[in-house]
Write a protein that holds these residues in place. Structure first.
Motif, PDB file in Angstrom:
ATOM      1  N   ASN A 118     -11.800 -20.948 -14.259  1.00  0.00           N
ATOM      2  CA  ASN A 118     -12.358 -21.834 -13.237  1.00  0.00           C
ATOM      3  C   ASN A 118     -13.882 -21.930 -13.301  1.00  0.00           C
ATOM      4  O   ASN A 118     -14.496 -22.798 -12.691  1.00  0.00           O
ATOM      5  CB  ASN A 118     -11.910 -21.355 -11.851  1.00  0.00           C
ATOM      6  CG  ASN A 118     -11.877 -22.474 -10.828  1.00  0.00           C
ATOM      7  OD1 ASN A 118     -12.786 -22.614 -10.028  1.00  0.00           O
ATOM      8  ND2 ASN A 118     -10.845 -23.304 -10.865  1.00  0.00           N
ATOM      9  N   LEU A 119     -14.501 -21.021 -14.042  1.00  0.00           N
ATOM     10  CA  LEU A 119     -15.961 -21.005 -14.163  1.00  0.00           C
ATOM     11  C   LEU A 119     -16.435 -21.559 -15.500  1.00  0.00           C
ATOM     12  O   LEU A 119     -17.536 -22.090 -15.619  1.00  0.00           O
ATOM     13  CB  LEU A 119     -16.469 -19.558 -14.036  1.00  0.00           C
ATOM     14  CG  LEU A 119     -16.183 -18.871 -12.703  1.00  0.00           C
ATOM     15  CD1 LEU A 119     -16.220 -17.356 -12.868  1.00  0.00           C
ATOM     16  CD2 LEU A 119     -17.186 -19.310 -11.657  1.00  0.00           C
ATOM     17  N   LEU A 120     -15.607 -21.399 -16.536  1.00  0.00           N
ATOM     18  CA  LEU A 120     -16.016 -21.776 -17.887  1.00  0.00           C
ATOM     19  C   LEU A 120     -16.158 -23.289 -18.031  1.00  0.00           C
ATOM     20  O   LEU A 120     -15.367 -24.048 -17.490  1.00  0.00           O
ATOM     21  CB  LEU A 120     -14.986 -21.274 -18.916  1.00  0.00           C
ATOM     22  CG  LEU A 120     -14.865 -19.765 -19.084  1.00  0.00           C
ATOM     23  CD1 LEU A 120     -13.671 -19.439 -19.984  1.00  0.00           C
ATOM     24  CD2 LEU A 120     -16.148 -19.183 -19.679  1.00  0.00           C
ATOM     25  N   ALA A 121     -17.168 -23.708 -18.786  1.00  0.00           N
ATOM     26  CA  ALA A 121     -17.363 -25.123 -19.087  1.00  0.00           C
ATOM     27  C   ALA A 121     -17.863 -25.238 -20.524  1.00  0.00           C
ATOM     28  O   ALA A 121     -18.467 -24.312 -21.058  1.00  0.00           O
ATOM     29  CB  ALA A 121     -18.387 -25.735 -18.127  1.00  0.00           C
ATOM     30  N   HIS A 159     -20.254 -26.054 -23.442  1.00  0.00           N
ATOM     31  CA  HIS A 159     -21.713 -26.072 -23.477  1.00  0.00           C
ATOM     32  C   HIS A 159     -22.222 -26.479 -24.847  1.00  0.00           C
ATOM     33  O   HIS A 159     -23.344 -26.150 -25.240  1.00  0.00           O
ATOM     34  CB  HIS A 159     -22.273 -24.710 -23.044  1.00  0.00           C
ATOM     35  CG  HIS A 159     -21.792 -23.562 -23.888  1.00  0.00           C
ATOM     36  ND1 HIS A 159     -22.657 -22.718 -24.541  1.00  0.00           N
ATOM     37  CD2 HIS A 159     -20.554 -23.133 -24.209  1.00  0.00           C
ATOM     38  CE1 HIS A 159     -21.948 -21.808 -25.204  1.00  0.00           C
ATOM     39  NE2 HIS A 159     -20.673 -22.042 -25.015  1.00  0.00           N
ATOM     40  N   PHE A 212     -15.535 -29.983 -18.022  1.00  0.00           N
ATOM     41  CA  PHE A 212     -14.808 -29.015 -17.208  1.00  0.00           C
ATOM     42  C   PHE A 212     -13.652 -29.730 -16.534  1.00  0.00           C
ATOM     43  O   PHE A 212     -13.827 -30.872 -16.129  1.00  0.00           O
ATOM     44  CB  PHE A 212     -15.755 -28.415 -16.152  1.00  0.00           C
ATOM     45  CG  PHE A 212     -15.046 -27.614 -15.099  1.00  0.00           C
ATOM     46  CD1 PHE A 212     -14.789 -26.269 -15.301  1.00  0.00           C
ATOM     47  CD2 PHE A 212     -14.619 -28.218 -13.908  1.00  0.00           C
ATOM     48  CE1 PHE A 212     -14.124 -25.528 -14.329  1.00  0.00           C
ATOM     49  CE2 PHE A 212     -13.950 -27.478 -12.942  1.00  0.00           C
ATOM     50  CZ  PHE A 212     -13.710 -26.134 -13.157  1.00  0.00           C
ATOM     51  N   PRO A 247     -11.994 -14.734 -24.680  1.00  0.00           N
ATOM     52  CA  PRO A 247     -12.375 -16.080 -25.116  1.00  0.00           C
ATOM     53  C   PRO A 247     -13.667 -16.040 -25.925  1.00  0.00           C
ATOM     54  O   PRO A 247     -14.595 -15.325 -25.578  1.00  0.00           O
ATOM     55  CB  PRO A 247     -12.607 -16.820 -23.793  1.00  0.00           C
ATOM     56  CG  PRO A 247     -13.014 -15.768 -22.826  1.00  0.00           C
ATOM     57  CD  PRO A 247     -12.326 -14.492 -23.260  1.00  0.00           C
ATOM     58  N   ASN A 248     -13.679 -16.796 -27.000  1.00  0.00           N
ATOM     59  CA  ASN A 248     -14.884 -16.873 -27.830  1.00  0.00           C
ATOM     60  C   ASN A 248     -15.670 -18.121 -27.434  1.00  0.00           C
ATOM     61  O   ASN A 248     -15.321 -19.232 -27.813  1.00  0.00           O
ATOM     62  CB  ASN A 248     -14.482 -16.933 -29.302  1.00  0.00           C
ATOM     63  CG  ASN A 248     -15.695 -17.025 -30.211  1.00  0.00           C
ATOM     64  OD1 ASN A 248     -16.824 -17.172 -29.741  1.00  0.00           O
ATOM     65  ND2 ASN A 248     -15.467 -16.941 -31.501  1.00  0.00           N
ATOM     66  N   MET A 249     -16.742 -17.917 -26.655  1.00  0.00           N
ATOM     67  CA  MET A 249     -17.559 -19.030 -26.178  1.00  0.00           C
ATOM     68  C   MET A 249     -18.830 -19.193 -27.009  1.00  0.00           C
ATOM     69  O   MET A 249     -19.735 -19.937 -26.626  1.00  0.00           O
ATOM     70  CB  MET A 249     -17.917 -18.827 -24.706  1.00  0.00           C
ATOM     71  CG  MET A 249     -16.727 -18.746 -23.757  1.00  0.00           C
ATOM     72  SD  MET A 249     -15.616 -20.182 -23.805  1.00  0.00           S
ATOM     73  CE  MET A 249     -16.636 -21.441 -23.005  1.00  0.00           C
ATOM     74  N   LEU A 250     -18.905 -18.491 -28.137  1.00  0.00           N
ATOM     75  CA  LEU A 250     -20.081 -18.627 -29.008  1.00  0.00           C
ATOM     76  C   LEU A 250     -20.062 -19.992 -29.693  1.00  0.00           C
ATOM     77  O   LEU A 250     -19.004 -20.496 -30.052  1.00  0.00           O
ATOM     78  CB  LEU A 250     -20.067 -17.534 -30.078  1.00  0.00           C
ATOM     79  CG  LEU A 250     -20.313 -16.099 -29.612  1.00  0.00           C
ATOM     80  CD1 LEU A 250     -19.956 -15.122 -30.736  1.00  0.00           C
ATOM     81  CD2 LEU A 250     -21.767 -15.920 -29.195  1.00  0.00           C
ATOM     82  N   LEU A 251     -21.225 -20.541 -29.890  1.00  0.00           N
ATOM     83  CA  LEU A 251     -21.343 -21.801 -30.619  1.00  0.00           C
ATOM     84  C   LEU A 251     -21.993 -21.529 -31.969  1.00  0.00           C
ATOM     85  O   LEU A 251     -22.769 -20.586 -32.104  1.00  0.00           O
ATOM     86  CB  LEU A 251     -22.218 -22.800 -29.850  1.00  0.00           C
ATOM     87  CG  LEU A 251     -21.692 -23.250 -28.478  1.00  0.00           C
ATOM     88  CD1 LEU A 251     -22.760 -24.094 -27.787  1.00  0.00           C
ATOM     89  CD2 LEU A 251     -20.399 -24.043 -28.631  1.00  0.00           C
ATOM     90  N   GLU A 260     -24.783 -22.470 -34.786  1.00  0.00           N
ATOM     91  CA  GLU A 260     -26.174 -22.807 -34.521  1.00  0.00           C
ATOM     92  C   GLU A 260     -26.398 -24.306 -34.285  1.00  0.00           C
ATOM     93  O   GLU A 260     -27.125 -24.702 -33.388  1.00  0.00           O
ATOM     94  CB  GLU A 260     -27.056 -22.317 -35.681  1.00  0.00           C
ATOM     95  CG  GLU A 260     -28.489 -22.150 -35.276  1.00  0.00           C
ATOM     96  CD  GLU A 260     -29.212 -21.130 -36.132  1.00  0.00           C
ATOM     97  OE1 GLU A 260     -30.430 -21.076 -36.050  1.00  0.00           O
ATOM     98  OE2 GLU A 260     -28.550 -20.408 -36.902  1.00  0.00           O
ATOM     99  N   ILE A 270     -25.560 -25.689 -30.669  1.00  0.00           N
ATOM    100  CA  ILE A 270     -26.273 -25.226 -29.485  1.00  0.00           C
ATOM    101  C   ILE A 270     -27.226 -26.292 -28.986  1.00  0.00           C
ATOM    102  O   ILE A 270     -28.005 -26.845 -29.755  1.00  0.00           O
ATOM    103  CB  ILE A 270     -27.037 -23.911 -29.792  1.00  0.00           C
ATOM    104  CG1 ILE A 270     -26.041 -22.824 -30.206  1.00  0.00           C
ATOM    105  CG2 ILE A 270     -27.851 -23.469 -28.582  1.00  0.00           C
ATOM    106  CD1 ILE A 270     -26.708 -21.586 -30.758  1.00  0.00           C
ATOM    107  N   GLY A 271     -27.130 -26.595 -27.694  1.00  0.00           N
ATOM    108  CA  GLY A 271     -27.947 -27.659 -27.103  1.00  0.00           C
ATOM    109  C   GLY A 271     -29.387 -27.274 -26.906  1.00  0.00           C
ATOM    110  O   GLY A 271     -29.762 -26.134 -26.962  1.00  0.00           O
TER     111      GLY A 271
END
Ligand SMILES: [Zn+2]
Lengths: 293, 123
Positions: free
Chosen positions: B8-11, B13, B22, B113-117, B119, B122-123
């Motif tokens: 419910n928090l993850l979006a 990025h 989301f 969960p792997n939320m790494l992007l 390079e 990345i924004g």
């Protein structure tokens, strides 16, 4: 214990941190975790002061030792742990022998809805970032993650000023003038802090973390891992938070000082609730607010 | 773990992905149920922080249809127990979460969960 050694950050900061922070923690995770269990008093107090029902972020959670807190009201708040080290997260996942929520991610990114947390802690994490710009970005990610109306956060970093108990030999004030910090009046110090992984140490932790150790590792000789730290000077953390907040368009003050306006403008701010030094660390507690002035 | 409290928090990025990012959509998930201690006071305090529609939708994706479309006005124990189960006892162990906007895939392995992007993402 080997001495702390002054260093100059030379290469690409991302590459530098991968080598001198992330890969080190992935290697030493079980041993590191077995030495990290006692929460510092100010952090425990902060977590005890949170209203029931709040949800929070532990940015750089490591082995997750703060995820089970507060001790006096377990389960009254939910802290979600974020870390760059997958091996530490495997440990954090079961901190306090209860399943915790952990996320593999980067403290320089924000994989959440903005303002979705009520609180955040960042303990002994920002000092592993190797440039002022990256330390500021990590601070901004924390500020952005907490509610603009009531979000609270506590940040801890390692201090140049060490107490006697820490047993660390610091280099005499030999800090090379780090180009990147030249503009700032409060200068910290870039150092390597060795982590000695001995065969006995791995053997000891093997009992606790059988899954993450193997026989080959214990057969190895002592290995020294150099971890990069930026040790903060007095005033530097407060300045970092102030700059981070201003850049996000926040007024850095108490909302009580904002009551004199015409009542026609909406102001977003950040209050520094307390800051200080505790056991070789600097800490700062902040609170976000919104008011009409 | 990815329990729905975290989902419910993850979006998303990823670079440039700032709207409709989301909630992330589950894909190919393996779910495990584990009992957790029931804490009604926590739930009562937490409800106003939830994106309710996203929670109900995510629960349905995981095969749980016990939650009403809107949170009830009366938070009785029966309702709180359902909410407790959905939020804190349903663990997504394997699978992925997909961004509804840019289709970025965030894998879930061993409950993490792997939320790494990369390079360039990345924004
Ligand atoms: Zn996206």
């Amino acid at each position: 214990m080997p001495a702390v050694q002054a260093v100059t950050v030379s290469t690409d900061p991302q590459v530098y941190e991968d080598e001198h922070v992330h890969s080190v923690y992935d290697e030493i995770a079980p041993h590191f975790s077995s030495t990290r269990y006692k929460p510092w008093p100010i952090i425990a107090q902060f977590l005890s002061s949170l209203p029931t029902g709040w949800v929070g972020l532990d940015s750089g959670t490591g082995n997750g030792k703060y995820l089970p807190l507060p001790q006096d009201r377990p389960g009254s708040v939910w802290t979600i742990g974020l870390d760059r080290s997958r091996n530490l997260l495997e440990i954090a996942q079961n901190a306090g022998d209860i399943r915790r929520e952990v996320v593999w991610g980067n403290v320089l990114e924000r994989p959440w809805r903005a303002g979705s947390f009520d609180y955040a802690i960042s303990i002994a994490t920002i000092h592993h970032l190797s440039t002022p710009a990256r330390r500021k970005l990590a601070t901004q990610r924390i500020i952005e993650s907490i509610s603009p109306y009531h979000g609270r956060a506590l940040i801890y970093v390692w201090a140049v000023e060490q107490d006697e108990l820490s047993k660390r030999n610091l280099p005499a004030d030999s800090s090379p003038n780090n180009k990147a910090t030249d503009r700032a009046p409060a200068k910290g110090q870039d150092v390597f802090v060795p982590w000695v992984l001995s065969p006995q140490a791995t053997g000891k932790t093997r009992a606790k973390n059988a899954a993450s150790q193997n026989a080959e590792e214990t057969a190895e000789r002592s290995k020294v891992f150099n971890r990069y730290y930026h040790m903060f000077a007095q005033g530097e953390l407060r300045q970092l938070v102030g700059e981070a907040a201003l850049e996000l368009g926040l007024v850095v003050s108490s909302p009580n000082e904002m009551k004199d306006g015409n009542g026609d403008s909406l102001i977003h701010g950040l209050e520094i609730v307390q800051d200080g030094w505790e056991r070789s660390n600097y800490y700062i507690e902040i609170r976000r607010w919104e008011c009409i002035s | 773990m990815v329990r729905l409290i975290t989902h419910n928090l993850l979006a998303c990025h990823a670079k440039g992905c700032t709207s409709n990012n989301f909630p992330l959509q589950f894909k190919d998930v393996q779910v495990e149920l584990r009992e957790a201690e029931f804490n009604p006071d926590f739930l009562r305090g937490f409800i106003p922080r939830l994106e309710w529609g996203a929670l109900v939708d995510a629960a349905r994706q995981l095969g749980d249809t016990s939650l009403p479309a809107e949170p009830p006005e009366m938070l009785d124990v029966e309702f709180l127990q359902k909410l407790h189960h959905v939020l804190l006892e349903v663990h997504v162990e394997e699978g992925a979460m997909i961004c509804p906007n840019c289709n970025h895939v965030y894998p879930i392995s061993n409950g993490i969960p792997n939320m790494l992007l990369a390079e360039h993402e990345i924004g």
